[in-house]
Write an enzyme that holds these catalytic residues in place. Structure first.
Site, short mmCIF file in Angstrom:
data_model
loop_
_atom_site.label_atom_id
_atom_site.label_comp_id
_atom_site.label_asym_id
_atom_site.label_seq_id
_atom_site.Cartn_x
_atom_site.Cartn_y
_atom_site.Cartn_z
N ASP A 3 -11.39 2.75 3.99
CA ASP A 3 -11.73 1.33 3.82
C ASP A 3 -13.23 1.13 3.67
O ASP A 3 -13.68 0.08 3.24
CB ASP A 3 -11.25 0.54 5.06
CG ASP A 3 -10.01 -0.29 4.77
OD1 ASP A 3 -9.73 -0.51 3.57
OD2 ASP A 3 -9.34 -0.71 5.73
N GLN A 55 -4.99 -2.02 9.55
CA GLN A 55 -4.77 -3.31 8.88
C GLN A 55 -5.38 -4.44 9.70
O GLN A 55 -5.09 -4.59 10.88
CB GLN A 55 -3.26 -3.53 8.68
CG GLN A 55 -2.92 -4.78 7.89
CD GLN A 55 -3.42 -4.73 6.44
OE1 GLN A 55 -3.30 -3.72 5.76
NE2 GLN A 55 -4.02 -5.83 5.98
N LYS A 70 0.84 -1.20 0.00
CA LYS A 70 0.00 0.00 0.00
C LYS A 70 0.88 1.25 0.00
O LYS A 70 0.60 2.23 -0.69
CB LYS A 70 -0.95 -0.01 1.21
CG LYS A 70 -2.10 -0.99 1.02
CD LYS A 70 -2.84 -1.31 2.30
CE LYS A 70 -3.82 -2.46 2.06
NZ LYS A 70 -4.41 -3.01 3.28
#
Ligand code: NAP
Length: 363
Positions: free
Chosen positions: A190, A167, A123
């Site tokens: 997200d 994460q 990422k």
């Protein structure tokens, strides 16, 4: 990465293959099948997503190669993701030049899972490649939930950060819900905050962010000009991060949806009704040729390692769908790897850019 399962898509158990039926969307040219051009940037839908400065002509990434006479067109997620990243790069430069703002993405990594560390590294690299600033906090496995919440709070208040990503999975002693709920909805790139999911589910409401993997699936359908409205779609899997939001998105696009999950009694029969299949299960080669209606479009989200003695790593990645059978029956299919995977990161970058534009009121 999920635990390795040693199954293969064995032709000895292959049901009778149905004949390939050509989809009018595709045409043949010198032995290759080309999908209809990408939705051109003049399309309002595409413009609203990316304000794209991309070339109006079909990109090479929109082309689909044909392996055999009776093969489905390959939906090239890697190529489309590259094109989207180029578009984002151009937008980031434009914003920086115009108002001096650079989008920023913050990632919080707790513990030392190797797969999570790899995802975070990827990422970060992806951010660099398009000019987005990245910020990272690494916390040890035995951190307290409070410490993670404090990191989230700091990024919530930091004006250089426009997107925050925690994460997953988190260590088992932490309450994932508490932590995800603490991310500011304005920075929830997200798209996992219950308010964003709730808005996604409600008619007449719009989420600030859509979860990246399902968003990538729909974007692939859009960019390949595959119609969704009025189609029968089956989503296999109902997880909060892929299956459920994918079904909500397809419904928002006026498809008629069925969801297949582990308790579904007749998954094969239901799936065979679908014009569009999105599979997010995590079972290698579960969807066989007999599950697929001729001409269906298949988006395979699954990433499953299977034993492969010929590979230096001893394994290779396959999807949930038995590719060799499906590609004889479907009209188009995403490969694994190279299909949905690259789109997920591209959508994360897209969400981060969109967030910075919204926060700074930049069109
Ligand atoms: P998950 O949370 O484990 O959910 C799996 C879903 O599949 C559940 O809803 C489960 O049903 C259903 N399921 C399990 N076995 C089934 C069966 N035999 N028949 C029908 N449904 C079944 O997984 P996930 O996070 O959604 O991920 C799914 C797959 O996508 C994994 O391979 C993962 O690695 C991959 N993935 C890829 C990307 C990408 O970027 N390409 C991103 C995320 C995930 P129940 O709800 O009844 O348990």
């Amino acid at each position: 990465m999920s635990s390795m399962i040693f199954t293969d898509c064995s032709s000895s158990t292959t049901p009778r293959l149905l004949r390939f039926r050509r989809n009018p969307l595709f045409h043949r040219n010198h032995g290759a099948v080309f999908l209809r051009p990408l939705i051109s940037p003049s399309s309002p839908r595409c413009l609203s997503l990316y304000s794209s400065s991309a070339s109006p002509s079909p990109s090479p990434s929109a082309t689909a190669s044909l392996a055999t006479e009776a093969s489905a067109a390959v939906i090239d997620g890697k190529g489309v993701a590259k094109q989207i990243r180029d578009e984002i790069n151009a937008e980031v430069s434009k914003m920086k030049d115009a108002i001096g703002i650079v989008p920023g993405l913050a990632v919080i990594l707790v513990g030392d899972r190797k797969d999570s560390a790899t995802y975070v590294r990827n990422k970060k690299k992806a951010c660099e490649s398009v000019g987005i600033n990245s910020f990272e906090v690494r916390l040890p496995e035995d951190s307290t939930e409070r410490e993670v919440l404090n990191s989230v709070a700091r990024f919530n208040d930091d004006p250089a950060v426009h997107g925050i990503l925690v994460q997953l999975p988190l260590p088992s002693h932490m309450n994932e819900q508490n932590i995800l709920n603490s991310v500011s909805i304005e920075k929830d790139v997200d798209g996992f905050h219950p308010l964003n999911i709730g808005r996604l589910a409600m008619r007449g409401r719009d989420p600030l962010f859509v979860p990246c993997t399902p968003k990538g699936c729909i974007e692939l359908l859009h960019r390949y000009g595959i119609p969704i409205k009025g189609k029968r779609a089956v989503v296999i899997g109902r997880s909060n991060i892929v299956g459920m939001p994918a079904a909500l998105l397809l419904q928002r696009e006026d498809a008629t949806i069925s969801i297949v999950h582990s308790r579904t009694k007749n998954p094969e029969e239901i799936t065979r009704q679908a014009d569009i299949i999105i599979s997010a299960v995590g079972q290698p080669n579960m969807v066989r040729g007999s599950w697929i209606k001729p001409g269906a479009v298949i988006i395979d989200v699954g990433i499953n390692p299977v034993e492969d003695k010929k590979s230096p790593r001893g394994y290779r990645l396959v999807g949930d769908v038995c590719y060799e059978e499906a590609s004889q029956i479907a009209s188009a299919i995403t490969p694994v790897p190279g299909g949905v995977g690259p789109m997920t990161i591209a959508m994360l970058l897209s969400n981060t850019l969109a967030s910075s534009k919204r926060i700074h009121n930049f069109q």
